[in-house]
Scaffold this motif. Structure first.
Motif, mmCIF file in Angstrom:
data_model
loop_
_atom_site.group_PDB
_atom_site.id
_atom_site.type_symbol
_atom_site.label_atom_id
_atom_site.label_comp_id
_atom_site.label_asym_id
_atom_site.label_seq_id
_atom_site.Cartn_x
_atom_site.Cartn_y
_atom_site.Cartn_z
ATOM 1 N N UNK A 89 -1.257 -4.931 5.923
ATOM 2 C CA UNK A 89 -1.997 -3.947 6.829
ATOM 3 C C UNK A 89 -3.230 -4.666 7.373
ATOM 4 N N UNK A 90 -3.414 -4.834 8.665
ATOM 5 C CA UNK A 90 -4.511 -5.288 9.194
ATOM 6 C C UNK A 90 -5.051 -4.306 9.841
ATOM 7 N N UNK A 91 -6.547 -4.286 9.465
ATOM 8 C CA UNK A 91 -7.434 -3.327 10.038
ATOM 9 C C UNK A 91 -7.980 -3.681 11.354
ATOM 10 N N UNK A 92 -7.918 -2.515 12.303
ATOM 11 C CA UNK A 92 -8.481 -2.819 13.853
ATOM 12 C C UNK A 92 -9.961 -3.044 13.825
ATOM 13 N N UNK A 93 -10.359 -3.909 14.693
ATOM 14 C CA UNK A 93 -11.659 -4.015 14.850
ATOM 15 C C UNK A 93 -12.305 -2.790 15.768
ATOM 16 N N UNK A 94 -13.183 -2.176 15.000
ATOM 17 C CA UNK A 94 -13.681 -1.013 15.764
ATOM 18 C C UNK A 94 -15.324 -1.354 16.460
ATOM 19 N N UNK A 95 -15.645 -2.743 16.202
ATOM 20 C CA UNK A 95 -17.184 -2.943 16.526
ATOM 21 C C UNK A 95 -17.295 -2.676 18.268
ATOM 22 N N UNK A 96 -18.336 -2.978 18.518
ATOM 23 C CA UNK A 96 -19.019 -2.516 20.141
ATOM 24 C C UNK A 96 -18.091 -3.379 20.870
ATOM 25 N N UNK A 114 0.940 -1.330 -0.192
ATOM 26 C CA UNK A 114 0.020 -0.067 -0.089
ATOM 27 C C UNK A 114 0.862 1.200 0.069
ATOM 28 N N UNK A 115 2.040 1.077 -0.650
ATOM 29 C CA UNK A 115 2.973 2.450 -0.734
ATOM 30 C C UNK A 115 3.943 2.666 0.305
ATOM 31 N N UNK A 116 4.660 3.662 0.111
ATOM 32 C CA UNK A 116 5.790 3.898 1.018
ATOM 33 C C UNK A 116 5.522 5.412 1.583
ATOM 34 N N UNK A 147 9.878 8.264 4.420
ATOM 35 C CA UNK A 147 11.016 7.559 4.774
ATOM 36 C C UNK A 147 11.465 6.612 4.337
ATOM 37 N N UNK A 148 10.680 5.935 3.419
ATOM 38 C CA UNK A 148 11.200 4.812 2.776
ATOM 39 C C UNK A 148 10.227 3.305 3.438
ATOM 40 N N UNK A 149 9.531 3.576 4.403
ATOM 41 C CA UNK A 149 8.942 2.621 5.102
ATOM 42 C C UNK A 149 7.443 2.216 4.510
ATOM 43 N N UNK A 150 6.888 1.046 4.983
ATOM 44 C CA UNK A 150 5.536 0.740 4.683
ATOM 45 C C UNK A 150 4.640 1.702 5.078
ATOM 46 N N UNK A 151 3.538 1.932 4.284
ATOM 47 C CA UNK A 151 2.422 2.958 4.616
ATOM 48 C C UNK A 151 1.140 2.155 4.870
ATOM 49 N N UNK A 152 0.401 2.214 5.894
ATOM 50 C CA UNK A 152 -0.920 1.686 6.116
ATOM 51 C C UNK A 152 -2.046 2.920 6.184
ATOM 52 N N UNK A 153 -3.037 2.749 5.847
ATOM 53 C CA UNK A 153 -4.299 3.728 6.015
ATOM 54 C C UNK A 153 -4.592 3.737 7.473
ATOM 55 N N UNK A 154 -5.438 4.801 7.825
ATOM 56 C CA UNK A 154 -5.864 5.087 9.362
ATOM 57 C C UNK A 154 -6.515 3.579 9.660
ATOM 58 N N UNK A 155 -6.375 3.369 10.989
ATOM 59 C CA UNK A 155 -7.026 2.506 11.643
ATOM 60 C C UNK A 155 -6.545 0.882 11.162
#
Length: 921
Positions: free
Chosen positions: A76-83, A45-47, A50-58
């Motif tokens: 990139x593992x999405x965090x579980x924001x469920x109740x 998912x891009x850099x 600084x040349x490190x791997x990039x992950x979206x929010x959460x």
């Protein structure tokens, strides 16, 4: 800038602590670099930059498996924001953690969707009553710059909402800190940090206050004392601090125990800190000297230049302080007294309000900081600041309660002045900072007493100068009040007013020296340097006026009329050849001139004789000041010790104490010298003034001198043996007869010993004296007025003989129309130094028992000379703060003026007595 790192796209192969790094370029199919920098990895998912791997929010970045094995491709593992989970990525993006509580409360999830408000990492429910949208601007008024602060942009709105909605202590403290970073300034917009704080402060009146202090609300920091007119004077003067201080007591009575509650910029409480150790002193110093700032009564000053680069390194994160003064209550418990702060940079509606000295207009605050390198950062908190703000001047003021006898003080006041620095080149930029603790008291009563003393003594000086002027008019034989009379009055008044200023300044200096240094329970404090200006002005006035009097004295002494009357008569006759006629005639045997030359030389020697030894005086004063250590008494601390250790703090000097110590030493040593000279030296070694009178009698020569037009002195030196031009045997025989009372007494009147007189002559006598004396000066006039039949030498000789004959006949009562009487002065005449009787028909000779002819010498004007020396020494010292330089210059001026007095006096003596200057050695 302290170590080497690999560029983006390169992995690290080896490193030697950052000093030597080996890097290797990653292959095209694995262009990313792991977080630790040692391996290459594929990034789906891009850099980042600084040349490190990039992950979206959460989403969190996973580079290794659970057992630590490095993956070929990151995920990139999405965090579980469920109740059930309510998880979101942390700030580093490497872990899933429970999301912030405000998200859960507002949206029941880890998302903050519209219309909810996301700010500062917090989520708020949009509803009416929220504080207005904050302005993330910080104004640097000294530079005329307003910046959009990255810190304010991130935290201002969230801190205000969290403080308002949840009464969050940390958020409220952070909001208060941002207000302090904005100089507690209140603008008309009302949406800046201080405007938001005030909005919450006013809206939370219902929640109550802390410790019954109306300006300290629950959950809010105490920033202001209120803006009511006159409130500052009530805070600073209404209540006394409940502890008495001493100069010579136990440790708890002589130390100011300041303690500060410290917070970071985010509002977290750090710790309680004692000010001992120098937490407010930016200049480095020893622990002992830093702690001396809090010894009661010790005026403390510290200043230095600090480089901006060092400030940025040492104060990257601002620390905020709430200052208290610790004291013990009546039950033995410890209590804290809040110390107010006067921020000189505070603005109210874009106007500085704390600049004047009228405390009724002040707006007092509580919290302050030393360095703010945070609010001046634009756009990115990770970058250096564009502007920093430094507390360049901190002053703790301790004010003594008026008329206290037990060391009671008002609450202390901390005055802070900030300097805004635009960062350009931190390595070359520097800032001057200072820290001071000063002690003050209301000096109005002392000033009133000084003004009263100055008025009373100044009025007496006017009367005394009028009496002197009246006496001078009587002695000049004139009764007309003309411009010269006014000028003489001003000269007399200048001298007398100089004495008034000297008495007042000397008394003031000794008063502060004794009462400040000797007190145990504090009742007086030294005037501040700004309050010493009147005193310095008085010293300068005293010196200027005394210098005028001294110069007038010098001029008058080198212009006196003086003549040596030779009573010797020719012994027999001698044959003398007549030039050009070839015959000899008998003539009176010439009288030797050597006796007159001898007396003239003796008079020349005593012209600058003083009752003190000037060199010894200067060296003795300097010895006691610098070697014995009396100069330490001038320090603005409570210690009366003459010695200071090299490790202890040396307080600044008080100009009043410097003058008091030095002038008191000058006077004391001078008095001891005069007593020694009068009681021991003149009695057992030599008394040159009395010896001169004796020498005149042995030499058969009288001294006739006029210090005024119709007033002067007479020394009767007529030998009781009839002649003095004799051999050694006859001279010794004459002295033996006189010692055995086998001859008459030396006095002018029969059967008396009075040889010295004050004389007040008639106008007729003066006219005759001037007529004869005119011949002496005519040789220097126009050629047409000179006697062409005789050369100047013969003319001078005739004038000398004529003056000698006239004055000797006057003394012998030959001229009945110019006769004189001898009488005693009245007691009041002696006290006032003037004569009541005017010599109209007969001159008056006043008996003089004290050798008053010394008034025309240095010897008779010792007081004037001494005061002039003291004031010269003091003026140089006050200007240079150096006793050594003052001593050197004082001795030099003494020698210079002594040389001038000797040179001009010698010329006047030769001119008035017709003694050839070549014989004056």
């Amino acid at each position: 800038g302290s170590s080497c790192v690999c560029e983006p796209g390169y992995r690290m192969v080896s490193t030697n602590g950052g000093f030597s790094v080996t890097c290797e370029k990653c292959p095209e199919n694995m262009s990313g670099v792991t977080q630790d920098g040692w391996n290459c990895i594929t990034c789906p998912k891009g850099l980042t930059s600084k040349g490190n791997c990039h992950c979206p929010n959460n989403e969190i970045l996973v580079e290794r498996s659970i057992d630590g094995v490095l993956l070929n491709e990151a995920s990139c593992v999405r965090c579980n924001g469920s109740e059930r989970s309510f998880s979101a990525s942390d700030t580093s993006g490497s872990r899933c953690v429970r999301c912030e509580n405000t998200f859960i409360q507002v949206s029941k999830s880890c998302d903050c969707n519209s219309p909810n408000i996301l700010t500062g990492g917090l989520c708020f429910l949009a509803h009416e009553g929220l504080p207005p949208k904050g302005v993330a601007a910080v104004r640097f008024a000294q530079l005329g710059i307003t910046l959009t602060s990255a810190w304010f942009l991130k935290n201002l709105q969230s801190s205000a909402f969290a403080c308002w909605l949840y009464s969050n202590l940390t958020a409220c403290q952070a909001l208060g800190n941002m207000c302090v970073m904005n100089m507690n300034s209140l603008s008309s917009s009302g949406a800046d940090a201080c405007g938001l704080f005030q909005y919450i402060f006013v809206s939370t009146a219902r929640v109550g206050v802390i410790h019954s202090i109306p300006y300290w609300r629950h959950n809010l920091p105490w920033l202001y004392y209120g803006d009511q007119p006159g409130l500052a004077s009530q805070v600073l003067e209404k209540n006394n601090f409940p502890t008495a201080f001493t100069f010579k007591g136990t440790d708890k009575d002589i130390k100011l125990k300041f303690i500060a509650a410290s917070f970071d910029a985010a509002g977290n409480f750090l710790k309680w800190q004692s000010l001992e150790g120098g937490i407010l002193q930016l200049c480095p110093d020893t622990q002992t000297k830093l702690n001396a700032a809090y010894v009661f009564g010790t005026t403390y000053q510290q200043s230095c230049k600090i480089s901006v680069s060092k400030i940025l390194l040492d104060f990257a994160n601002p620390v905020f302080y709430d200052l208290f003064l610790e004291y013990n209550g009546g039950n033995g418990q410890q209590h804290l007294w809040a110390v107010p702060v006067l921020n000189l940079n505070l603005q109210y509606n874009e106007k500085f309000v704390n600049q004047g000295s009228n405390m009724n207009n002040w707006l007092l605050t509580r919290r302050f900081f030393l360095v703010d390198a945070l609010s001046g950062k634009e756009n990115d908190l990770g970058k250096p600041p564009r502007v920093i703000r430094i507390a360049s001047k901190i002053t703790i003021s301790i004010r003594l309660v008026s008329h206290t006898q037990r060391g009671t003080i008002y609450p202390p006041l901390v005055t802070v002045a900030y300097t805004d620095v635009l960062i350009q080149n931190p390595e070359t930029q520097s800032v001057m900072v200072s820290f001071a603790v000063r002690y003050e008291m209301n000096q109005s009563e002392a000033q009133i007493q000084t003004d009263i003393a100055l008025g009373v003594l100044g009025g007496l000086a006017v009367l005394w100068s009028l009496l002197k002027t009246a006496g001078w008019k009587r002695r000049t034989g004139s009764s007309i009040i003309d411009l010269q009379t006014v000028f003489k009055f001003l000269l007399f008044y200048a001298g007398d007013l100089a004495n008034v200023f000297f008495i007042i300044t000397l008394g003031t200096g000794i008063y502060w020296l004794v009462f400040f240094k000797a007190q145990q329970f504090v009742s007086v404090l030294l005037p501040l340097p700004s309050q010493e200006e009147d005193f310095v002005t008085y010293v300068a006035c005293a010196f200027s006026l005394k210098a005028l009097q001294f110069l007038y004295l010098l001029v008058s002494q080198v212009a006196i009329d003086i003549f040596f009357i030779d009573w010797e008569r020719p012994k027999g006759k001698v044959l003398k050849a007549v030039e050009g006629e070839g015959v000899t005639k008998s003539a009176a045997a010439p009288v030797s001139i050597w006796r007159t030359y001898f007396i003239a030389n003796e008079w020349n020697e005593i012209q600058t004789l003083r009752k003190i030894n000037p060199l010894f005086q200067v060296l003795a004063v300097l010895f006691f000041l610098e070697v014995v250590g009396f100069s330490n008494l001038a320090l603005m601390d409570a210690s009366s010790s003459l010695t200071r250790s090299s490790e202890s703090y040396v307080a600044p000097c008080s100009r009043i104490l410097r003058f008091g110590v030095s002038a008191a030493l000058w006077v004391a040593i001078a008095i001891l010298q005069v007593i020694f000279y009068a009681v021991i030296y003149e009695r057992f070694v030599e008394d040159k003034i009395s010896q001169f009178v004796d020498l005149c009698c042995v030499s058969n020569i009288s001294v006739f001198l006029l210090s005024h037009n119709c007033f002067g002195h007479y020394i009767h030196g007529r030998s009781v043996h009839g002649h003095a031009d004799t051999n050694m045997e006859e001279m010794n025989m004459n002295l033996k007869r006189e010692a055995e009372n086998l001859c008459s007494q030396r006095g002018l009147l029969p059967n008396t010993d009075g040889q010295t007189f004050q004389i007040s002559i008639t106008r007729k006598m003066r006219l005759n004296y001037d007529w004869i004396h005119e011949t002496l000066t005519r040789k220097r006039g126009p050629a047409r007025l000179l006697d062409s039949s005789a050369n100047s030498f013969e003319q001078s000789t005739r004038a000398y003989n004529a003056m000698n004959k006239f004055l000797s006949s006057f003394i012998d009562h030959v001229h009945k129309e110019m006769d004189y009487i001898v009488k005693d002065k009245l007691l009041l005449e002696r006290i006032l130094g003037m004569e009541f009787m005017e010599p109209i028909e007969k001159s008056i000779f006043y008996n003089d028992e004290g050798h008053s002819f010394s008034d025309v010498l240095y010897y008779g004007n010792e007081t004037t000379l001494l005061i002039f020396d003291i004031l010269f020494f003091s003026v140089v010292d006050l200007a240079s703060q150096s006793f050594v330089l003052a001593a050197i210059l004082t001795y030099l001026q003494q020698e210079i003026f002594r040389f001038i007095r000797n040179t001009l006096g010698q010329k006047n003596l030769a001119s008035k007595t017709l003694v050839d200057q070549r014989f004056l050695i």
